[in-house]
Enzyme design. Structure first.
Site, PDB file in Angstrom:
ATOM      1  N   HIS A   4       0.747  -1.129  -0.100  1.00 53.20           N
ATOM      2  CA  HIS A   4      -0.083   0.047  -0.112  1.00 53.20           C
ATOM      3  C   HIS A   4       0.864   1.223   0.009  1.00 53.20           C
ATOM      4  CE1 HIS A   4      -2.546  -3.261   1.634  1.00 53.20           C
ATOM      5  NE2 HIS A   4      -3.500  -2.560   1.056  1.00 53.20           N
ATOM      6  N   SER A 203     -11.694  17.969  19.257  1.00 58.46           N
ATOM      7  CA  SER A 203     -12.301  18.584  18.303  1.00 58.46           C
ATOM      8  C   SER A 203     -13.706  18.867  18.577  1.00 58.46           C
ATOM      9  CB  SER A 203     -12.036  18.027  16.986  1.00 58.46           C
ATOM     10  OG  SER A 203     -12.481  16.857  16.925  1.00 58.46           O
ATOM     11  N   ASP A 204     -14.474  18.144  19.307  1.00 57.77           N
ATOM     12  CA  ASP A 204     -15.962  18.210  19.580  1.00 57.77           C
ATOM     13  C   ASP A 204     -16.323  17.402  21.031  1.00 57.77           C
ATOM     14  OD1 ASP A 204     -15.431  16.083  17.481  1.00 57.77           O
ATOM     15  OD2 ASP A 204     -16.824  15.399  18.586  1.00 57.77           O
TER      16      ASP A 204
HETATM   17  N1  HPA Z   1     -15.953  10.205  17.086  1.00 64.47           N
HETATM   18  C1  HPA Z   1     -14.990   9.426  16.496  1.00 64.47           C
HETATM   19  N2  HPA Z   1     -14.036  10.026  16.236  1.00 64.47           N
HETATM   20  C2  HPA Z   1     -13.782  11.199  16.417  1.00 64.47           C
HETATM   21  C3  HPA Z   1     -14.908  11.935  16.914  1.00 64.47           C
HETATM   22  C4  HPA Z   1     -15.914  11.371  17.429  1.00 64.47           C
HETATM   23  O1  HPA Z   1     -16.990  11.798  17.557  1.00 64.47           O
HETATM   24  N3  HPA Z   1     -14.381  13.327  16.807  1.00 64.47           N
HETATM   25  C5  HPA Z   1     -13.118  13.232  16.351  1.00 64.47           C
HETATM   26  N4  HPA Z   1     -12.723  12.129  16.001  1.00 64.47           N
END
Ligand code: HPA
Length: 235
Positions: A4, A203-204
């Site tokens: 790969h 990130s969230d």
């Molecule tokens: N889930 C899985 N992977 C991720 C998430 C999530 O909410 N946010 C950033 N990577």
């Protein structure tokens, strides 16, 4: 050349920094490396080798999920003599104890994935980081005055699902965040006796639906990128 990765032997450095996204690999190489050469573009999984402050380093993408990082990391460890892979990615917080942009040095990855069991006979659902990269990240962060959290994270195979409660396995192992790759990376490193770490930026926040905006995303990942590059100098 592996199945790969079409890089030539010797074109990949001993240390690989591995974002999920090929364009993030390009961004890092363009902004931080000198003497950059693109060494792989099979499937647009870009790998760039160059020097950071004089030291050779390769930046290349893992793709998403255990299946994908399982392929790239194994070929790098076994066919390109890579010693250390540091995943640099994002994660979602399971609790509001985490804040957006918190930086996590992954102590262990926890997963329902059958990857480790069926690939290597590793039966555990929790696999620690491998080798000294984790502690070198800690020391480097201290020198840079960066705050780091050490956490167990859930490496899920699933991004979308009907029930957004925290999965049982994450509760069992006190995982504060979820991502999708560290478990397979750590399993491959354990089996091949190599070095692996994962640095993640939150990130969230899943329960509150807070997110970093896509405009802020590039900028917000810079501390993690700088920490990974500075760590590579000490490995
Ligand atoms: N889930 C899985 N992977 C991720 C998430 C999530 O909410 N946010 C950033 N990577």
């Amino acid at each position: 050349m592996s199945i790969h990765i079409n890089a030539k032997p010797g074109d990949i450095a001993k240390i690989v920094l591995m974002p999920g996204d090929p364009l993030r690999a390009k961004y890092i190489a363009d902004h931080y490396l000198d003497n950059v050469k693109k060494v792989n573009e099979t499937r647009n999984a870009f790998y760039f080798t160059g020097t950071y402050k004089g030291k050779p380093v390769t930046i290349g993408s893992s793709g998403m999920g255990c299946a994908s990082i399982g392929i790239y990391s194994f070929e790098l460890y076994t066919e390109y003599e890579v010693d250390c892979i540091i995943r640099i990615g994002t994660c979602g917080g399971y609790t509001a104890d985490l804040k957006l942009l918190d930086l996590i040095n992954v102590e262990a990855a926890v997963s329902e994935s059958s990857f480790a069991k069926y690939a290597w006979g590793i039966e555990e659902d929790r696999i620690a980081h491998q080798g000294n990269a984790f502690s070198v990240i800690q020391e480097t962060a201290k020198k840079m005055d960066f705050t780091l959290r050490n956490e167990a994270v859930h490496s899920s195979d699933i991004f979308y699902r009907k029930d957004m409660d925290v999965p049982a396995i994450a509760l069992k192992h006190h995982c504060s965040a979820v991502e999708m790759e560290a478990f397979a990376l750590f399993a491959n490193a354990k089996y091949t006796k190599k070095n692996a770490a994962a640095l993640l930026t939150v990130s969230d926040i899943i329960p509150t639906h807070e997110k970093i905006s896509s405009e802020a995303r590039e900028r917000s990942l810079l501390p993690m990128i700088q920490l990974a590059l500075e760590t590579s100098l000490q490995l």
